[in-house]
Write an enzyme that holds these catalytic residues in place. Structure first.
Site, PDB file in Angstrom:
ATOM      1  N   CYS A 106      21.515 -83.814 122.353  1.00  0.00           N
ATOM      2  CA  CYS A 106      20.478 -83.687 123.376  1.00  0.00           C
ATOM      3  C   CYS A 106      20.808 -84.551 124.590  1.00  0.00           C
ATOM      4  CB  CYS A 106      19.127 -84.081 122.785  1.00  0.00           C
ATOM      5  SG  CYS A 106      17.731 -83.843 123.909  1.00  0.00           S
ATOM      6  N   CYS A 203      12.792 -84.659 116.844  1.00  0.00           N
ATOM      7  CA  CYS A 203      11.598 -84.159 117.528  1.00  0.00           C
ATOM      8  C   CYS A 203      11.195 -82.768 117.074  1.00  0.00           C
ATOM      9  CB  CYS A 203      11.803 -84.192 119.043  1.00  0.00           C
ATOM     10  SG  CYS A 203      13.082 -83.070 119.678  1.00  0.00           S
TER      11      CYS A 203
END
Length: 391
Positions: A106, A203
């Site tokens: 990410c 997440c």
């Protein structure tokens, strides 16, 4: 007119990124806050209440900080590009029998690129985050180094950030400890940040059940891979049946679904035969590995063998090792065995506190294991540049 120029600050709603924005605002920067929506929790099928950086509460917390200090705040929806790069990689790695690191993916492929594109549109000279690390310019290179708080240092997850991105990045928390950040928040009246719990989950897997996530993401996978063999390290003896190779990770002890009379650990995952290799604790140790898809930071390339401290996971204290680069691969020879080296995870090389660079672990080996070394040589034969450092 701002004192230092305009800066775009990534704000997750937590105490670290919030205080990074507060500090830059107080220093005289024209701060613009931005919270990235990376994942729609409702689509994950999790069972727990939505928490973490993508929740509505976190977005509102970031916005409230911006409003209280009088700077603008935006929400950036990057769910589509996040899904394409990070989640597809996450599921794909497990299907290859590897253990992915989505946070590094990410940072490297999504957050920095997305922030810098929006920074350009908003006429921001630079971006900032709440990571605990340092960036400095030296010899024409931008060097990432550890933050002073060794318990919170996040340099490991930033090895993949490019030189261009580092050149436009500020990390205002690198010289501070977490306790100092809490004190600063308390002094400024942001008590809700001090008491707010921090999430360490992935997440998009907020219930921390990656196996359930894979099953929901890929219907039919469970039936397709079930029934493979647990085999014993060294002997190959069949120890029983497992639920499918993607549902196990190197070093795993709990959740094997069988009793063996002594603690057993996953030491290897064989995708092609759907075998999960088990061994005792000592069988987890390897003293060599091959790392690929490099991103070098301190030096543009490595000229000859180099002594480093190498980390194979985020909380790893690191192990002394000699590394040699050949093209886009580095061969690592540890001074002592390292437990549970997992292909798919990131390896990060340090010179003192400085990040030399990092890459993805392809395979591990034992230096004295003739079979493994021969196997490594076969790989080297297919890559002549690698052979020079392997033989």
């Amino acid at each position: 007119m701002s004192k230092h120029g305009r800066i775009l600050v990534a704000m997750s709603g937590g105490i670290d990124s919030s205080l990074a924005a507060v500090m830059l605002h107080e220093e005289g920067y024209e701060v613009i806050g931005m919270t990235m929506k990376t994942w729609d929790y409702a689509s994950s099928g999790g069972t727990k209440k939505e928490t973490g950086c993508c929740s509505l509460d976190s977005i509102n917390d970031a916005r409230n900080i911006a409003v209280s200090l009088g700077f603008p705040h935006y929400i950036l929806d990057i769910r589509e590009e996040f899904g394409d790069a990070v989640i597809d990689h996450f599921t794909g790695e497990y299907l290859e029998g590897r253990t992915p690191n989505p946070c590094v993916m990410c940072n490297t492929h999504i957050k920095w690129d997305a922030l810098l594109r929006r920074a350009d549109r908003l006429d921001c000279e630079s971006i900032a985050t709440g990571h605990y690390a340092h960036i400095r310019e030296e010899g024409g290179r931008f060097v990432l180094s550890k933050g002073v708080d060794t318990l919170k240092d996040q340099s490991y997850v930033l090895w993949g950030v490019s030189q261009e991105s580092l050149s436009r990045t500020k990390l205002p928390l690198g010289h501070l400890r977490k306790s100092e950040i809490r004190d600063m928040a308390t002094e400024r009246g942001f008590l809700e940040l001090v008491t707010k719990s921090e999430s360490y989950e992935i997440c998009f897997v907020p219930d921390n059940d990656y196996r359930g996530f894979l099953k929901r993401r890929m219907p039919g996978l469970e039936a397709e891979v079930a029934g493979g063999n647990f085999v014993m390290e060294g002997t190959g003896k069949v120890m029983g049946k497992h639920q499918g190779y993607p549902f196990y990770t190197i070093g795993q002890r709990k959740g094997l679904g069988m009793a063996f009379g002594q603690p057993m650990f996953v030491t290897e995952i064989r995708k092609d035969t759907n075998e999960v290799v088990l061994g005792v604790d000592k069988d987890l140790y390897r003293d060599g590995m091959i790392v690929s898809k490099l991103n070098l930071q301190k030096y543009p390339t490595l000229n000859g063998p180099m002594e480093t401290v190498t980390k194979v996971r985020y909380k790893d204290p690191g192990t002394a090792a000699t590394i040699s680069q050949s093209g886009d691969k580095i061969e690592v020879f540890f001074k002592e065995g390292v437990s549970a080296i997992a292909p798919g995870q990131a390896a990060v090389f340090y010179e003192g506190d400085d990040v030399i660079g990092g890459g993805w672990i392809m395979k591990s080996f034992r230096q004295g294991d003739e079979f493994t070394r021969l196997d490594s040589h076969k790989e080297a034969a297919a890559h002549p540049q690698l052979a020079a450092s392997s033989l």
